[in-house]
Design a protein around this motif. Structure first.
Motif, mmCIF file in Angstrom:
data_model
loop_
_atom_site.group_PDB
_atom_site.id
_atom_site.type_symbol
_atom_site.label_atom_id
_atom_site.label_comp_id
_atom_site.label_asym_id
_atom_site.label_seq_id
_atom_site.Cartn_x
_atom_site.Cartn_y
_atom_site.Cartn_z
ATOM 1 N N PHE A 20 0.827 -1.209 0.000
ATOM 2 C CA PHE A 20 0.000 0.000 0.000
ATOM 3 C C PHE A 20 0.863 1.262 0.000
ATOM 4 C CE2 PHE A 20 -3.643 -2.650 1.218
ATOM 5 C CZ PHE A 20 -4.640 -2.033 0.479
ATOM 6 N N PHE A 21 1.978 1.222 0.713
ATOM 7 C CA PHE A 21 2.870 2.385 0.736
ATOM 8 C C PHE A 21 3.394 2.684 -0.669
ATOM 9 C CE2 PHE A 21 7.254 3.969 0.928
ATOM 10 C CZ PHE A 21 7.039 5.190 1.568
ATOM 11 N N LEU A 22 3.841 1.654 -1.394
ATOM 12 C CA LEU A 22 4.330 1.854 -2.754
ATOM 13 C C LEU A 22 3.211 2.340 -3.671
ATOM 14 C CD1 LEU A 22 6.660 -1.238 -3.271
ATOM 15 C CD2 LEU A 22 7.334 1.145 -3.009
ATOM 16 N N LEU A 23 1.997 1.824 -3.479
ATOM 17 C CA LEU A 23 0.872 2.249 -4.303
ATOM 18 C C LEU A 23 0.595 3.737 -4.127
ATOM 19 C CD1 LEU A 23 -1.627 1.766 -6.106
ATOM 20 C CD2 LEU A 23 -2.882 1.184 -4.011
ATOM 21 N N GLY A 26 3.424 5.882 -5.480
ATOM 22 C CA GLY A 26 3.383 5.937 -6.938
ATOM 23 C C GLY A 26 2.267 6.822 -7.451
ATOM 24 N N LEU A 27 1.080 6.742 -6.818
ATOM 25 C CA LEU A 27 -0.046 7.578 -7.243
ATOM 26 C C LEU A 27 0.245 9.057 -7.007
ATOM 27 C CD1 LEU A 27 -3.123 5.475 -6.024
ATOM 28 C CD2 LEU A 27 -2.280 5.747 -8.356
ATOM 29 N N ILE A 28 0.879 9.369 -5.876
ATOM 30 C CA ILE A 28 1.203 10.776 -5.585
ATOM 31 C C ILE A 28 2.185 11.322 -6.612
ATOM 32 C CG2 ILE A 28 2.348 12.311 -3.936
ATOM 33 C CD1 ILE A 28 1.154 10.563 -1.700
ATOM 34 N N PHE A 29 3.261 10.581 -6.895
ATOM 35 C CA PHE A 29 4.249 11.045 -7.878
ATOM 36 C C PHE A 29 3.642 11.138 -9.273
ATOM 37 C CE2 PHE A 29 7.403 9.741 -4.643
ATOM 38 C CZ PHE A 29 8.207 10.879 -4.652
ATOM 39 N N THR A 30 2.718 10.233 -9.589
ATOM 40 C CA THR A 30 2.045 10.304 -10.884
ATOM 41 C C THR A 30 1.140 11.524 -10.960
ATOM 42 O OG1 THR A 30 2.098 7.889 -11.059
ATOM 43 C CG2 THR A 30 0.564 9.053 -12.496
ATOM 44 N N PHE A 31 0.455 11.810 -9.852
ATOM 45 C CA PHE A 31 -0.479 12.932 -9.821
ATOM 46 C C PHE A 31 0.254 14.263 -9.978
ATOM 47 C CE2 PHE A 31 -2.999 16.128 -7.484
ATOM 48 C CZ PHE A 31 -4.200 16.033 -8.193
ATOM 49 N N ILE A 32 1.454 14.376 -9.422
ATOM 50 C CA ILE A 32 2.215 15.633 -9.531
ATOM 51 C C ILE A 32 3.135 15.611 -10.756
ATOM 52 C CG2 ILE A 32 2.123 16.036 -7.056
ATOM 53 C CD1 ILE A 32 4.955 15.038 -6.796
ATOM 54 N N ASN A 33 2.881 14.637 -11.670
ATOM 55 C CA ASN A 33 3.594 14.550 -12.950
ATOM 56 C C ASN A 33 5.094 14.297 -12.807
ATOM 57 O OD1 ASN A 33 1.249 14.982 -14.480
ATOM 58 N ND2 ASN A 33 1.431 17.205 -14.220
ATOM 59 N N GLN A 34 5.485 13.666 -11.722
ATOM 60 C CA GLN A 34 6.888 13.278 -11.574
ATOM 61 C C GLN A 34 7.153 11.910 -12.195
ATOM 62 O OE1 GLN A 34 9.393 15.204 -10.241
ATOM 63 N NE2 GLN A 34 7.798 16.778 -10.297
ATOM 64 N N LEU A 35 6.110 11.109 -12.311
ATOM 65 C CA LEU A 35 6.207 9.792 -12.943
ATOM 66 C C LEU A 35 5.018 9.598 -13.861
ATOM 67 C CD1 LEU A 35 7.230 7.381 -10.016
ATOM 68 C CD2 LEU A 35 8.673 8.073 -11.920
ATOM 69 N N SER A 36 5.232 8.893 -14.969
ATOM 70 C CA SER A 36 4.111 8.500 -15.816
ATOM 71 C C SER A 36 3.557 7.171 -15.299
ATOM 72 C CB SER A 36 4.562 8.356 -17.268
ATOM 73 O OG SER A 36 5.526 7.333 -17.370
ATOM 74 N N VAL A 37 2.339 6.868 -15.710
ATOM 75 C CA VAL A 37 1.716 5.627 -15.241
ATOM 76 C C VAL A 37 2.504 4.385 -15.666
ATOM 77 C CG1 VAL A 37 -0.366 4.203 -15.346
ATOM 78 C CG2 VAL A 37 -0.578 6.674 -15.127
ATOM 79 N N PRO A 38 2.988 4.279 -16.915
ATOM 80 C CA PRO A 38 3.794 3.092 -17.265
ATOM 81 C C PRO A 38 5.053 2.944 -16.426
ATOM 82 C CG PRO A 38 3.022 4.177 -19.256
ATOM 83 C CD PRO A 38 2.693 5.098 -18.114
ATOM 84 N N VAL A 39 5.702 4.085 -16.080
ATOM 85 C CA VAL A 39 6.895 4.002 -15.236
ATOM 86 C C VAL A 39 6.509 3.555 -13.828
ATOM 87 C CG1 VAL A 39 8.800 5.302 -14.227
ATOM 88 C CG2 VAL A 39 8.136 5.701 -16.603
#
Length: 545
Positions: free
Chosen positions: A267-270, A273-286
């Motif tokens: 859950f921590f990784l999830l 990952g969602l937070i970094f994706t939301f702030i555009n630091q990571l894309s969903v495939p990454v």
């Protein structure tokens, strides 16, 4: 009866003939996938030329480098169409030097998604070279050739319907499983919290598999944009193992806390990952790549926990651990290939494995629920039989007390007073309570001139005394029956034994009996009041005289 049977057979024959014609029409199509005789090379690196099939990854293709695949079209068609499918890649399609289609980055779509498109081939396409250029910003999908199909315009859709039948069947199975799981949960009387959570997790797991199968269903996927398809597919790919591992967690017993640690980390990784994706630091495939890396570890850890629980005679894991272990190792092998860059991503092996696990786990879950419901029906039947016997006993006791009162006075042609009947009831229950080593006091303060109450009201008193007599949790019972303002008031303070080993079952049975008595009082137009005071129960029943 015979007429209905004949009608049913005729309808069945028509259905069989209809489906046979439908599948025959689907199979007789000119559409084919072009997998052979391709030449591949990377843009600006024409010296690196590869000849072969399009169902394997082309090596040495870096992210943001254009992969070019080309061959000469020879199929003679009247209304030719090409269907192109790509996986998170930008695409340009040329016939010789003529641009037929382009899917490129824009402000609205800065990243590629899952693309499925069809395009018409112009006249004179035969013996001309088709060239498909793909590139992607993701290392995951670099070097994967596009899937190319060619056929008549009128047959392309029919061909993809045929290819999508397995996904459609899977979706129907998932929908049926969800309905069955919810119905079985609803049929349980007062299911416990763990059972509710397990069913909801299983339903979520099945729903996500069905939803992902619709995303992979080619006709249905045309309802979404490539970016939306990518988002839905990747999110379901993340959430499916989360629902499954949490279902496993609820099934663990001895090693629950060890498995809980891994679930918390999951859950921590999830969320990270969602937070970094939301702030555009990571894309969903990454983000998917990070999560899949952790999933390699978690699948092996899950297999270890499953074997340990199975060794400790956890029946769920005894039955399901072989499938869990096999699926875990196949998943692990698949992800290792993925990171090594050798995986063929045109087949979704994780979805296939999760679907097989779904069949096995749902079968066990449903068999468990059905066994519980059978036991529940048998238990209800026994309770109904006991209730019938109890009602007959109470009726017999009432008639006995009335007959004793009549015999005592010799007045068989008159109704006896309420006070006489209650005295005989008191005498009987004092003996019965003493046999069970219980303290029983019973005070009657009713004028002798009062005649008998209605039988329902007298049965309430007898039912109350029977409950205290049979209930093992009651050690001392003090009951007072008196008249107040034209009403018959029954009060009692009862002492309760404290027996920790049986506390839970006693509480359940007591609640059931009190609810039955409360309902009986209400049906007799009486009033009911109940209070719990530490180790004492106080109640007050008011009946009309």
């Amino acid at each position: 009866m015979r007429k209905q049977l004949i009608i049913s057979i005729v309808i069945l024959l028509f259905l069989i003939l209809g489906f046979s014609k439908f599948f025959y029409d689907l199979k007789t199509t000119s559409v084919r996938q072009i997998t052979e005789h391709w030449s591949f090379f990377v843009k600006d690196r024409s010296d690196h030329l590869v000849f072969g099939e399009s169902d394997q990854r082309i090596k040495d293709v870096e992210p943001n480098h254009s992969l070019i695949m080309q061959q000469i079209l020879e199929s003679p068609l009247k209304h030719p169409e090409l269907a192109i499918r790509t996986n998170h890649q930008w695409v340009s399609v040329y016939l010789e030097d003529q641009l037929l289609y382009q899917y490129a980055a824009s402000k609205r779509n800065p990243t590629p998604g899952l693309l499925q498109t069809t395009l018409h081939l112009p006249e004179g396409y035969q013996q001309k070279k088709v060239r498909i250029i793909t590139n992607t910003p993701y290392e995951y999908y670099a070097g994967i050739p596009a899937q190319v199909f060619i056929g008549e315009k009128s047959e392309i859709s029919r061909y993809f319907v045929l290819r999508s039948i397995p996904q459609l069947i899977l979706f129907v199975v998932c929908l049926s499983s969800i309905i069955a799981a919810l119905v079985l949960l609803f049929l349980r009387r007062k299911p416990d919290r763990q059972q509710i959570m397990a069913t909801l997790l299983l339903v979520s797991f099945v729903f996500l598999i069905g939803f992902q199968s619709i995303v992979l269903n080619i006709p249905a996927s045309t309802l979404f944009s490539p970016t939306s398809l990518s988002l839905i597919y990747n999110l379901t790919s993340i959430l499916i193992p989360i629902c499954l591992t949490n279902y496993y967690l609820l099934r663990t017993k001895r090693y629950h806390r060890f498995y809980l640690t891994a679930i918390v980390l999951q859950f921590f990784l999830l969320f990270a990952g969602l937070i970094f994706t939301f702030i555009n630091q990571l894309s969903v495939p990454v983000s998917m790549q990070v999560f899949n890396g952790f999933h390699v570890f978690l699948t092996l850890y899950t297999a270890t926990i499953a074997l340990a629980e199975s060794a400790n005679q956890n029946h769920f894991y005894v039955v399901c651990s072989p499938a869990i272990v096999i699926a875990a190792f196949i998943h692990c092998f698949f992800y290792i290939q993925l990171f090594a860059g050798a995986a063929n991503l045109t087949i979704d092996w994780p979805l296939i494995l999760f679907s097989l696990l779904m069949f096995i786990i749902c079968s066990y879950h449903f068999s468990e629920d059905l066994a519980f419901l059978r036991e529940q029906v048998n238990r209800q039947r026994e309770e109904n039989q006991k209730a019938v016997i109890r009602d007959e006993r109470q009726q017999n006791l009432l008639q006995t007390f009335k007959l004793l009162a009549q015999q005592e006075s010799g007045k068989y042609d008159q109704l006896q007073s309420l006070e006489h009947v209650l005295q005989h009831a008191t005498s009987y229950y004092q003996k019965e309570f003493s046999k069970r080593s219980k303290f029983f006091t019973y005070q009657i303060k009713v004028p002798k001139e009062h005649e008998l109450l209605r039988e329902n009201s007298l049965l309430i008193i007898i039912q109350l005394l029977e409950n205290f007599l049979i209930g093992d949790e009651y050690g001392a019972v003090d009951i007072t029956v008196q008249e107040q303002a034209g009403k018959l008031v029954i009060e009692s303070s009862t002492n309760v034994f404290t027996r920790h080993s049986f506390a839970e079952s006693i509480q359940t049975e007591t609640t059931v009996e009190h609810q039955s008595l409360k309902h009986f009082v209400k049906s007799a137009d009486g009033q009911w009041h109940w209070e719990d005071k530490d180790n004492e129960h106080y109640f007050k029943i008011t009946l009309s005289i």
